[in-house]
Design an enzyme around this catalytic site. Structure first.
Site, PDB file in Angstrom:
ATOM      1  N   ASP A  13       0.867  -1.198   0.000  1.00  0.00           N
ATOM      2  CA  ASP A  13       0.000   0.000   0.000  1.00  0.00           C
ATOM      3  C   ASP A  13       0.894   1.236   0.000  1.00  0.00           C
ATOM      4  O   ASP A  13       2.101   1.145   0.255  1.00  0.00           O
ATOM      5  CB  ASP A  13      -0.896   0.007   1.248  1.00  0.00           C
ATOM      6  CG  ASP A  13      -1.791   1.246   1.323  1.00  0.00           C
ATOM      7  OD1 ASP A  13      -2.454   1.574   0.310  1.00  0.00           O
ATOM      8  OD2 ASP A  13      -1.811   1.921   2.368  1.00  0.00           O
ATOM      9  N   CYS A  76      -4.358  -1.260  -2.113  1.00  0.00           N
ATOM     10  CA  CYS A  76      -4.551   0.187  -2.233  1.00  0.00           C
ATOM     11  C   CYS A  76      -5.459   0.419  -3.440  1.00  0.00           C
ATOM     12  O   CYS A  76      -5.128  -0.013  -4.551  1.00  0.00           O
ATOM     13  CB  CYS A  76      -3.189   0.843  -2.443  1.00  0.00           C
ATOM     14  SG  CYS A  76      -3.253   2.601  -2.810  1.00  0.00           S
ATOM     15  N   ASN A  77      -6.584   1.067  -3.199  1.00  0.00           N
ATOM     16  CA  ASN A  77      -7.534   1.325  -4.297  1.00  0.00           C
ATOM     17  C   ASN A  77      -6.909   2.229  -5.360  1.00  0.00           C
ATOM     18  O   ASN A  77      -7.090   2.019  -6.553  1.00  0.00           O
ATOM     19  CB  ASN A  77      -8.788   2.009  -3.760  1.00  0.00           C
ATOM     20  CG  ASN A  77      -9.596   1.107  -2.854  1.00  0.00           C
ATOM     21  OD1 ASN A  77     -10.541   0.472  -3.284  1.00  0.00           O
ATOM     22  ND2 ASN A  77      -9.234   1.032  -1.588  1.00  0.00           N
ATOM     23  N   THR A  78      -6.158   3.234  -4.900  1.00  0.00           N
ATOM     24  CA  THR A  78      -5.575   4.213  -5.829  1.00  0.00           C
ATOM     25  C   THR A  78      -4.530   3.538  -6.719  1.00  0.00           C
ATOM     26  O   THR A  78      -4.505   3.750  -7.929  1.00  0.00           O
ATOM     27  CB  THR A  78      -4.908   5.361  -5.028  1.00  0.00           C
ATOM     28  OG1 THR A  78      -5.798   5.762  -3.981  1.00  0.00           O
ATOM     29  CG2 THR A  78      -4.583   6.528  -5.912  1.00  0.00           C
ATOM     30  N   CYS A 189     -11.019   3.412   0.246  1.00  0.00           N
ATOM     31  CA  CYS A 189      -9.579   3.600   0.456  1.00  0.00           C
ATOM     32  C   CYS A 189      -9.223   2.722   1.641  1.00  0.00           C
ATOM     33  O   CYS A 189      -9.947   2.720   2.654  1.00  0.00           O
ATOM     34  CB  CYS A 189      -9.291   5.061   0.766  1.00  0.00           C
ATOM     35  SG  CYS A 189      -7.614   5.358   1.394  1.00  0.00           S
ATOM     36  N   THR A 190      -8.143   1.976   1.524  1.00  0.00           N
ATOM     37  CA  THR A 190      -7.841   0.995   2.571  1.00  0.00           C
ATOM     38  C   THR A 190      -7.417   1.649   3.893  1.00  0.00           C
ATOM     39  O   THR A 190      -7.350   0.976   4.917  1.00  0.00           O
ATOM     40  CB  THR A 190      -6.762   0.010   2.086  1.00  0.00           C
ATOM     41  OG1 THR A 190      -5.632   0.760   1.609  1.00  0.00           O
ATOM     42  CG2 THR A 190      -7.293  -0.880   0.977  1.00  0.00           C
ATOM     43  N   HIS A 191      -7.135   2.938   3.869  1.00  0.00           N
ATOM     44  CA  HIS A 191      -6.840   3.630   5.135  1.00  0.00           C
ATOM     45  C   HIS A 191      -8.118   3.848   5.971  1.00  0.00           C
ATOM     46  O   HIS A 191      -8.047   3.908   7.200  1.00  0.00           O
ATOM     47  CB  HIS A 191      -6.228   5.012   4.870  1.00  0.00           C
ATOM     48  CG  HIS A 191      -4.773   5.003   4.521  1.00  0.00           C
ATOM     49  ND1 HIS A 191      -4.290   4.565   3.308  1.00  0.00           N
ATOM     50  CD2 HIS A 191      -3.686   5.400   5.237  1.00  0.00           C
ATOM     51  CE1 HIS A 191      -2.970   4.706   3.284  1.00  0.00           C
ATOM     52  NE2 HIS A 191      -2.576   5.201   4.443  1.00  0.00           N
TER      53      HIS A 191
HETATM   54  N1  DGL Z   1      -4.781   3.439   0.861  1.00  0.00           N
HETATM   55  C1  DGL Z   1      -4.892   4.013  -0.436  1.00  0.00           C
HETATM   56  C2  DGL Z   1      -6.165   3.599  -1.156  1.00  0.00           C
HETATM   57  O1  DGL Z   1      -6.752   2.591  -0.842  1.00  0.00           O
HETATM   58  C3  DGL Z   1      -4.697   5.462  -0.658  1.00  0.00           C
HETATM   59  C4  DGL Z   1      -4.153   6.392   0.313  1.00  0.00           C
HETATM   60  C5  DGL Z   1      -3.292   7.421  -0.345  1.00  0.00           C
HETATM   61  O2  DGL Z   1      -3.799   8.452  -0.807  1.00  0.00           O
HETATM   62  O3  DGL Z   1      -2.104   7.151  -0.411  1.00  0.00           O
HETATM   63  O4  DGL Z   1      -6.582   4.254  -2.073  1.00  0.00           O
END
Ligand code: DGL
Length: 279
Positions: A13, A76-78, A189-191
């Protein structure tokens, strides 16, 4: 190098967000050895250009492949939206699992027909997400309210899971969506699962459903490994769980603290520098 069932799984991630996926992988597949990579020195990814993310993701995949990983989870979705196609093209033999916002499960859950999607700017503006949204909207008629949560992943990276600033930010993003009758919120978003409590507080409505795809990703990984005969055999003799190692381009201390406080795990953490190639 040939991968075998005892080879490790790489989970990656932009930072600590992927721990919300790793916890499900670890729970479902306790015998597997896991290598976690946090690109915290370059986080957040959400507001960076796609080409920059693609270069980072390919370099990190290369790094993890040096440890002979049998599968890579882009947690990580992004990064999935920007770079999973590039990873698959470059490493056609590697088993790759990505994450994307759970629009389909959310569409099945909503009663009001209005679903809020919280994600990064990069995810929401990506072609991959837009196609997914179009497809699910067409098949279900659900109205998706998209909210880019700029700054939120950063707050979580800073371990500000309960600060007034993070709560105010979440309130600012979530409250207007509730006013539009959303009853289901996709954590795209995984955060964000790590501030679930703030999101529910800001939603301030009983019966709100939060959709997190971490568990589904772990199940998809299990299916894929099984299909390819790559599931780690049960460690019957020693009853020891698989090994867990972590790498970060940021602070090793911060990543170790995140593992300990969020997951009660204590992997050895190594700080590394990743050079991005010109490819
Ligand atoms: N954890 C990431 C996601 O799932 C993105 C966080 C970031 O902006 O780095 O998209």
């Amino acid at each position: 190098m040939t991968v075998v069932a005892s080879s490790p799984i790489g989970i990656f991630d932009s930072g600590i967000g992927g721990l919300s996926v790793l916890r499900h992988v670890h729970a479902l597949l306790p015998d597997e050895s896991l290598l976690y990579f946090a690109d915290s020195g370059f986080a957040p990814y959400g507001e960076k250009p796609e080409s920059v993310i693609v270069a980072r993701v390919l370099a990190i995949a290369e790094f993890l492949l040096q440890s002979n990983v049998k599968a890579l989870v882009v947690a990580c979705n992004t990064a999935t939206a920007a770079a999973i196609a590039a990873v698959r093209t470059r490493y056609p033999q590697l088993q790759v699992v990505g994450v994307e916002p759970g629009l389909k499960p959310a569409a099945a859950l909503t009663q009001t027909g209005v679903v809020a999607v919280l994600a990064t700017e990069g995810t929401l503006t990506s072609e991959k997400f837009q196609k997914l949204q179009q497809q699910i909207t067409q098949s279900t008629g659900v109205n998706f309210l998209l909210q880019a949560c700029n700054g939120l992943a950063d707050q979580i990276e800073k371990a500000e899971l309960n600060s007034r600033e993070t709560a105010a930010m979440v309130q600012r993003y979530v409250a207007p969506l509730m006013a539009k009758n959303a009853d289901t919120i996709v954590l795209g978003c995984t955060h964000y699962p790590f501030v679930e409590h703030l999101i529910l507080e800001a939603a301030a409505k009983p019966g709100i459903c939060l959709v997190d795809t971490g568990e589904a990703v772990a199940r998809q990984l299990e299916r894929l490994l099984n299909q390819h005969g790559l599931l780690h055999p049960e460690r019957i003799e020693d009853h020891e769980p698989g090994a867990l190692l972590a790498y970060t381009t940021g602070s090793g201390k911060a990543l170790a603290t995140a593992f300990r406080t969020l997951l009660k795990l204590q992997p050895a953490v190594t700080e590394v520098a990743i050079e991005v190639g010109k490819a």
